[in-house]
Structures are given as C-alpha cells and as structure tokens.
Design a protein around this motif. Sequence first.
Motif, PDB file in Angstrom:
ATOM      1  N   PHE A 104      -6.375 -24.433  -6.996  1.00  0.00           N
ATOM      2  CA  PHE A 104      -7.472 -23.814  -6.255  1.00  0.00           C
ATOM      3  C   PHE A 104      -8.787 -24.536  -6.551  1.00  0.00           C
ATOM      4  CE2 PHE A 104      -7.832 -21.949 -10.368  1.00  0.00           C
ATOM      5  CZ  PHE A 104      -9.128 -21.493 -10.527  1.00  0.00           C
TER       6      PHE A 104
ATOM      7  N   ARG B  48     -12.959 -23.916  -6.309  1.00  0.00           N
ATOM      8  CA  ARG B  48     -14.041 -22.947  -6.139  1.00  0.00           C
ATOM      9  C   ARG B  48     -15.322 -23.713  -5.831  1.00  0.00           C
ATOM     10  NH1 ARG B  48     -12.969 -18.437 -10.433  1.00  0.00           N
ATOM     11  NH2 ARG B  48     -15.151 -18.700 -10.960  1.00  0.00           N
TER      12      ARG B  48
ATOM     13  N   ARG C 163     -11.828 -17.240   1.582  1.00  0.00           N
ATOM     14  CA  ARG C 163     -10.781 -18.026   0.937  1.00  0.00           C
ATOM     15  C   ARG C 163      -9.905 -18.653   2.013  1.00  0.00           C
ATOM     16  NH1 ARG C 163      -7.377 -15.804  -4.053  1.00  0.00           N
ATOM     17  NH2 ARG C 163      -9.412 -16.250  -4.967  1.00  0.00           N
TER      18      ARG C 163
ATOM     19  N   TYR D 239      -6.670 -21.704   2.863  1.00  0.00           N
ATOM     20  CA  TYR D 239      -5.474 -22.343   2.318  1.00  0.00           C
ATOM     21  C   TYR D 239      -5.187 -23.607   3.107  1.00  0.00           C
ATOM     22  CZ  TYR D 239      -4.878 -17.794   0.105  1.00  0.00           C
ATOM     23  OH  TYR D 239      -5.076 -16.657  -0.625  1.00  0.00           O
TER      24      TYR D 239
ATOM     25  N   LYS E  88      -5.768 -23.394  -2.596  1.00  0.00           N
ATOM     26  CA  LYS E  88      -6.727 -22.358  -2.239  1.00  0.00           C
ATOM     27  C   LYS E  88      -8.133 -22.949  -2.358  1.00  0.00           C
ATOM     28  CE  LYS E  88      -3.796 -19.103  -4.748  1.00  0.00           C
ATOM     29  NZ  LYS E  88      -3.744 -18.212  -5.939  1.00  0.00           N
TER      30      LYS E  88
ATOM     31  N   ASN F  99     -12.100 -21.605  -2.130  1.00  0.00           N
ATOM     32  CA  ASN F  99     -12.969 -20.442  -2.032  1.00  0.00           C
ATOM     33  C   ASN F  99     -14.405 -20.899  -1.778  1.00  0.00           C
ATOM     34  OD1 ASN F  99     -13.949 -17.838  -2.157  1.00  0.00           O
ATOM     35  ND2 ASN F  99     -14.186 -17.875  -4.370  1.00  0.00           N
TER      36      ASN F  99
ATOM     37  N   THR G 196      -4.123 -19.955 -11.707  1.00  0.00           N
ATOM     38  CA  THR G 196      -3.834 -20.423 -10.353  1.00  0.00           C
ATOM     39  C   THR G 196      -4.811 -19.842  -9.342  1.00  0.00           C
ATOM     40  OG1 THR G 196      -2.265 -18.599 -10.018  1.00  0.00           O
ATOM     41  CG2 THR G 196      -1.382 -20.686 -10.856  1.00  0.00           C
ATOM     42  N   GLY G 197      -5.763 -19.058  -9.819  1.00  0.00           N
ATOM     43  CA  GLY G 197      -6.764 -18.435  -8.967  1.00  0.00           C
ATOM     44  C   GLY G 197      -7.927 -17.958  -9.814  1.00  0.00           C
TER      45      GLY G 197
ATOM     46  N   ASP H  78      -5.875 -12.178  -8.490  1.00  0.00           N
ATOM     47  CA  ASP H  78      -5.443 -13.571  -8.623  1.00  0.00           C
ATOM     48  C   ASP H  78      -4.608 -13.808  -9.874  1.00  0.00           C
ATOM     49  OD1 ASP H  78      -6.635 -14.467  -6.299  1.00  0.00           O
ATOM     50  OD2 ASP H  78      -8.521 -14.968  -7.268  1.00  0.00           O
ATOM     51  N   SER H  79      -4.881 -13.050 -10.920  1.00  0.00           N
ATOM     52  CA  SER H  79      -4.180 -13.236 -12.198  1.00  0.00           C
ATOM     53  C   SER H  79      -3.650 -11.892 -12.699  1.00  0.00           C
ATOM     54  CB  SER H  79      -5.138 -13.847 -13.228  1.00  0.00           C
ATOM     55  OG  SER H  79      -5.723 -15.036 -12.743  1.00  0.00           O
TER      56      SER H  79
END
Length: 395
Positions: free
Chosen positions: A116, A118, A180, A182, A187, A189, A340-341, A347-348
């Motif tokens: 991902f 950010r 967000r 894909y 990912k 954001n 992973t997020g 996300d977690s």
Amino acid sequence: MPTINKVRIESIDLLRGVVIVLMALDHVRDYFHADQYLFSPEDMTQTNPALFFTRWITHFCAPVFVFLAGTSSSLVGERKTKKELSAFLMKRGLWLIILELTVIGLAWGFNPAFPFFRLQVIWVLGICMVILGVMVYLPPKLILAMGLLILIGHNLLDNIHADGNTFRDFLWGVFHERKRFYFLGRKINTGYPILPWLGIMLLGYSLGQWYNKGIVAKVRREYLLMAGIGAIVLFLVLRGINRYGDMAPWSVQGSAVMTVCSFLNVTKYPPSLLYSLMTLGPALVFLALMEKPLNWLGKILVPFGRVPLFFYILHLYLIHGLAVIAVVLSGRPWTDMVLTGGMNGKDSPWLIGYGFPLAITYAIWILVVLLLYPLCKKYDRYKTNHKEKWWLSYL
C-alpha cells in the motif's frame, strides 16, 4: 537588521519544532494506543475528552508544516533569482515525493513488498512545492489571491465524489477527495489531496513577504496578531453558524465538554476551511508572541524545527521499531507489525486487542522525543557548520 533576521528565523523554527514534537505524539498513538484499533478518537459516540484532545492538538501539525514550507520558500527566494528558486523548489519537491513512496512508505509498513502507498504529508509537501516552483513567477498579489480563493472556496467541491476505481477517479482523489484505490494489486490512499494544501502553502509563501521586505518587527507582530485573531474569530463565527466551511456539522452532546469536542471536530481529510482557520489562526498568534529571545524550553525545541525532515524519517523508524518490541512483549509474533494497510482495526484486524492505555502512550512519546533530541541537535549543528554542502538542504 541582522538581529531582526535572527529573531525571525528562531520564531519560525520554534513553531515548527513544537508541531513536529506534537506530530510524534500522534504517530506514537497510532502504533501503541489500544483504542486505535477499535474506533476513531473523533468518533463522538465512543471517544472521551482525553483521547479526543490528544488527537485534536496534533491537528496543528500538517497545516503548520505546509504553511511554513511556503514561508521558508519565500525566505529562500531572497537569496536566489526566480529561476534558481523555481529549480530548487521543483527538485526538492520531487525528492520529497520519492521519499514518501520509498523510505517513508517502508517506515510506515515495514513491508518491503509495498502493498500500500499512503499519499500523505510529505507527498503533498513535495507536489505543492513543484507547483509553487511554477507559480513563483506570478505577481505576489496574484499568489495571495489564489491562496485565499482556494482556502475559502474549495469546500464548494465537497459534494463531488470519485465513486469508482478508474484513473479518472484517482485523479479526483489526488486533487480533492480522500479515497482508497486499488491498482496492480496495490492499495493507494489519497490521504492528502493537493488542492486545499496548495492553498495553505500559497498563503504561507505570501506571509513570507512580511519577513523578507524589511518590515519592522513591531509592525510584523501586529500583522501576525491581526491575521491570527481574525482567523480564530472567523472560525468561531462560521462554526457557530454551522452552514459552510466543513462537511461535519457540530451538535450538542451529553455533556458540555463533549459538546466542545464536537464543535472542534472539524474535517482534516481534506482540510476544510474551518480546519485551516482553527489551526493556522493560533499558529499566526504564536509567531507574533514568540518573536523574542528564546527561553530554555524554546532552545530545546528549536533544533527539532531546524531539521524537520531528518526528525520525520527517524521518528517513524524508531516508533515502528519500538512497536515491534512492544508487540513481541505482548506475546504476539513480530510479524504483526509488518503491515499491509493502515494502523486501524479494519486494515490490521489481527492487532485488535493489542495496545496500551493512553498514559503509557504518552510515556512512550516522551521517550521517543528524548531519544531523538541529541541526534537532531547534533545534525542541526552539522548543517549549521557545513552550509557549503548542497545536499544538506534536502534532508
């Protein structure tokens, strides 16, 4: 004249130092506070005053960074031609974007697969610098007018949404909406959309004129106070009316203190007009009041403000590294901190149940600041003594 310049720089660096230390509190909360994985501190149905204000005080960080980046660009322009300033801003901006997508992205996730990305504050600082690098050729009054127009008017776009996952939707997200997306199994954001932050940087650049035009310090302080108090009053009026300037209206809560929390609970993603007024108003007042010799606390905080990017990168790796230790001591595998997020229960989800009370979160924050202080002070001294090294301006 040299004395005025010294005081000016110290007041700006002091403000930057204060907010960067507060920023560390927010990121420590991300990785250590138990409620981070259960609900948002701005959720009026679940939060409490201590948690809300722990989050709220850190709202000052990003707008002050972006605003002062504009101011610093104006000050740098005093020593360069327009062409040189433009090239500097573009190169530095592109460098920040690269850092966000590589070194800083790795710090957030500890995941070399980069599942991902950010697009956060360093990203938006970088892209706004690139844009400012083009705009420096414009008349100063036009830059100011554009900054004000964006700040005041961008909330008119709030009802336009990117509902899909196309490249066109992505461009709108990058421009004005937190979303967000894909793409290619990754990912992305768009946490810091460009438009409102560009308005803040343009206003910061315009403020630089109060410093680099030889204005007497007393007059500058009066200007800063008037602008800061005016922004605060405008925030109170517009927020009280509850009609324009923010997507999240306030409402009366079950207690007076929670009603105050609701009143102050304005939108950061993207930064609304009211969010900008609420944060930049006090920042301007701070600049006015702190344009004087530093006290002992100010002398401690100024080194942080002189090496903000150095601090930013180090503090992310330190906080995340300490979180790995904390998760192991909690009886969990260290891989729980390979992300992973984002740092939240959605996300977690495997981190739900991990974390510590708010008091311990504050203690870890203080530890992080104490550990980084000697490094920042030493690096600040190195930068001061080696101005001939061009690369130092990029870290």
